[in-house]
Design a protein around this motif. Structure first.
Motif, mmCIF file in Angstrom:
data_model
loop_
_atom_site.group_PDB
_atom_site.id
_atom_site.type_symbol
_atom_site.label_atom_id
_atom_site.label_comp_id
_atom_site.label_asym_id
_atom_site.label_seq_id
_atom_site.Cartn_x
_atom_site.Cartn_y
_atom_site.Cartn_z
ATOM 1 N N PRO A 1 0.621 -1.174 0.047
ATOM 2 C CA PRO A 1 -0.020 0.018 0.020
ATOM 3 C C PRO A 1 0.721 1.091 0.025
ATOM 4 C CG PRO A 1 -0.882 -1.472 1.613
ATOM 5 C CD PRO A 1 0.623 -2.009 1.236
ATOM 6 N N PHE A 2 2.178 1.261 0.552
ATOM 7 C CA PHE A 2 2.956 2.297 0.481
ATOM 8 C C PHE A 2 4.334 2.169 0.011
ATOM 9 C CE2 PHE A 2 0.211 2.670 4.097
ATOM 10 C CZ PHE A 2 -0.700 3.330 4.016
ATOM 11 N N ILE A 3 4.759 3.124 -0.767
ATOM 12 C CA ILE A 3 6.083 3.127 -1.442
ATOM 13 C C ILE A 3 7.092 4.153 -0.964
ATOM 14 C CG2 ILE A 3 7.278 3.376 -3.481
ATOM 15 C CD1 ILE A 3 5.057 1.775 -5.027
ATOM 16 N N VAL A 4 8.254 3.951 -0.751
ATOM 17 C CA VAL A 4 9.247 4.881 -0.473
ATOM 18 C C VAL A 4 10.576 4.906 -1.424
ATOM 19 C CG1 VAL A 4 11.134 6.132 1.243
ATOM 20 C CG2 VAL A 4 8.590 4.917 2.180
ATOM 21 N N PHE A 5 10.662 6.109 -2.130
ATOM 22 C CA PHE A 5 11.900 5.908 -3.006
ATOM 23 C C PHE A 5 13.074 6.360 -2.329
ATOM 24 C CE2 PHE A 5 8.439 6.456 -6.190
ATOM 25 C CZ PHE A 5 8.619 5.466 -6.959
ATOM 26 N N ALA A 6 14.174 5.818 -2.528
ATOM 27 C CA ALA A 6 15.657 6.266 -1.939
ATOM 28 C C ALA A 6 16.545 6.267 -3.033
ATOM 29 C CB ALA A 6 15.983 5.314 -0.755
ATOM 30 N N ASP A 7 17.487 7.289 -2.970
ATOM 31 C CA ASP A 7 18.498 7.099 -3.874
ATOM 32 C C ASP A 7 19.659 6.298 -3.167
ATOM 33 O OD1 ASP A 7 17.160 8.818 -5.481
ATOM 34 O OD2 ASP A 7 18.219 10.713 -5.106
ATOM 35 N N ASP A 8 20.800 5.998 -4.258
ATOM 36 C CA ASP A 8 21.555 5.017 -3.767
ATOM 37 C C ASP A 8 22.671 5.729 -2.790
ATOM 38 O OD1 ASP A 8 23.103 6.304 -5.782
ATOM 39 O OD2 ASP A 8 23.012 4.607 -7.118
ATOM 40 N N ASP A 9 22.312 7.235 -2.506
ATOM 41 C CA ASP A 9 23.397 7.881 -1.777
ATOM 42 C C ASP A 9 22.392 8.569 -0.459
ATOM 43 O OD1 ASP A 9 21.942 9.885 -3.217
ATOM 44 O OD2 ASP A 9 23.708 10.576 -4.020
ATOM 45 N N ASN A 10 21.402 7.903 -0.136
ATOM 46 C CA ASN A 10 20.704 8.458 0.788
ATOM 47 C C ASN A 10 20.585 7.480 1.978
ATOM 48 O OD1 ASN A 10 17.800 9.471 -0.989
ATOM 49 N ND2 ASN A 10 19.685 10.429 -0.771
ATOM 50 N N VAL A 11 20.819 8.101 3.253
ATOM 51 C CA VAL A 11 20.780 7.452 4.331
ATOM 52 C C VAL A 11 19.607 7.880 5.471
ATOM 53 C CG1 VAL A 11 22.099 6.647 6.533
ATOM 54 C CG2 VAL A 11 23.149 7.059 4.359
ATOM 55 N N PHE A 12 18.640 7.195 5.674
ATOM 56 C CA PHE A 12 17.406 7.333 6.479
ATOM 57 C C PHE A 12 17.741 7.507 7.547
ATOM 58 C CE2 PHE A 12 14.211 5.788 2.900
ATOM 59 C CZ PHE A 12 14.449 6.757 2.286
ATOM 60 N N ALA A 13 17.084 8.470 8.560
ATOM 61 C CA ALA A 13 17.028 8.274 10.029
ATOM 62 C C ALA A 13 16.423 6.934 10.521
ATOM 63 C CB ALA A 13 16.365 9.697 10.628
ATOM 64 N N PRO A 14 16.669 6.581 11.446
ATOM 65 C CA PRO A 14 16.387 5.141 12.027
ATOM 66 C C PRO A 14 14.840 5.125 12.243
ATOM 67 C CG PRO A 14 18.191 5.534 13.413
ATOM 68 C CD PRO A 14 17.959 6.877 12.446
ATOM 69 N N ASP A 15 14.038 6.074 12.322
ATOM 70 C CA ASP A 15 12.618 6.138 12.463
ATOM 71 C C ASP A 15 12.032 6.584 11.247
ATOM 72 O OD1 ASP A 15 13.355 8.853 12.454
ATOM 73 O OD2 ASP A 15 12.378 9.292 14.497
#
Length: 312
Positions: free
Chosen positions: A90-104
């Protein structure tokens, strides 16, 4: 086999010949997510890479439920569409290959969507981690590098054409592609329409894809929003602060920006005739004094792209 239908969220990472150190940091950031692994998956889209080690072992940094899918047609749009087909959540998140998401990050995405049923797309802060100290003159151009911080207050759009507006408008709180989170239903209008604009494709620095996704979602009746609790770190190599690269990037971004606004009836600038383009570009050379240095040259290339994007 991964029970994808039971999952709620898919992280899609399009990548073409990635820097493996930054790519590993991206995966490690996902591995540290507080959202229970059973609720989400990661799909890496190997987009026609020639150096990407598809069979490499990333087990020491990879999040749970990681899959690699090959997409032979080069281009960010092709890679994102491939990821959309693979997601089935139901949900999608796009990340680039040089992105570091915060843990939350992922936990916050689901919480925000649960609290705001009319939101189709959301994003937050994209903060830099530079490989080397950026030159002082480059700071003006940080937004070109997908960096953004709109402050610590939530912002939600009020429609594609707010009351009293003469035409469609692009909300300033619209998410950028890095970290863009979406309801799958809000992405479907973009997915169902044939791609009308080019996006990042190898050395081509066009960048209209993110804006096209936002405008397609808004036209379908969804809202978009900025939420400061969504935070990621963008790992930026020294080469992206090179003046020649930034000049090319500014030209590509401004050209595609004019084109995507025109496509969605949101461009307040009129079209121009092709015969007038060389004259306008020459005039901007003098207006921006492009011979003086990197700042002036990058500004001029942005103006050049602006006019190229308005050619009828």
């Amino acid at each position: 086999m991964i029970a994808r239908l039971a999952m709620e969220l898919t992280v899609i990472i399009p990548t073409h010949n990635p820097d493996l150190r930054r790519f590993r940091a991206t995966l490690e950031g996902l591995r540290r997510q507080t959202l229970a692994p059973a609720r989400w998956q990661t799909v890496v889209i190997d987009n026609a890479s020639t150096t990407f080690p598809v069979a490499a072992d990333y087990s020491d940094v990879s999040p749970a439920n990681l899959r690699v899918v090959h997409e032979p047609q080069l281009g960010l749009t092709s890679a994102r569409r491939c990821g959309f087909r693979e997601a089935n959540t139901p949900f999608i998140v796009f990340a680039d290959d040089d992105n570091v998401f915060a843990p939350d990050y992922l936990a916050n995405v689901l919480a925000i969507f649960s609290a705001h049923p009319r939101l189709g797309l959301i994003g937050g802060k994209s903060l830099p981690q530079f490989e080397s100290e950026p030159p002082a003159w480059s700071r003006e151009f940080f937004p070109l590098l997908a960096l953004r911080d709109l402050g610590d207050t939530e912002i939600i759009s009020n429609g594609l054409r707010p009351a009293g507006a003469p035409q469609n408008q692009y909300p300033s709180c619209s998410p950028i592609g890095a970290g863009l989170a979406a309801r799958t239903a809000a992405l479907k209008p973009w997915f169902d329409r044939p791609a009308a604009l080019s996006d990042r494709r190898g050395a081509d620095l066009s960048s209209a894809g993110d804006n096209d996704i936002v405008l397609c979602s808004l036209r379908a009746g969804w809202e978009v929003g900025y939420f400061p609790q969504l935070s990621l770190t963008h790992l930026i190599p020294s080469a992206r602060l090179d003046a020649t690269y930034l000049a090319r990037l500014n030209r590509g971004i401004q050209k595609s920006w004019m084109q995507v606004l025109a496509l969605h009836d949101a461009n307040s600038w009129p079209t121009i005739s092709s015969w007038s383009l060389p004259l306008r570009v020459a005039k901007m050379w003098w207006v921006h004094r492009a011979w003086l240095g990197p700042v002036e040259r990058i500004r001029w290339q942005g103006a050049r792209g602006h006019f190229e994007g308005r050619v009828q």
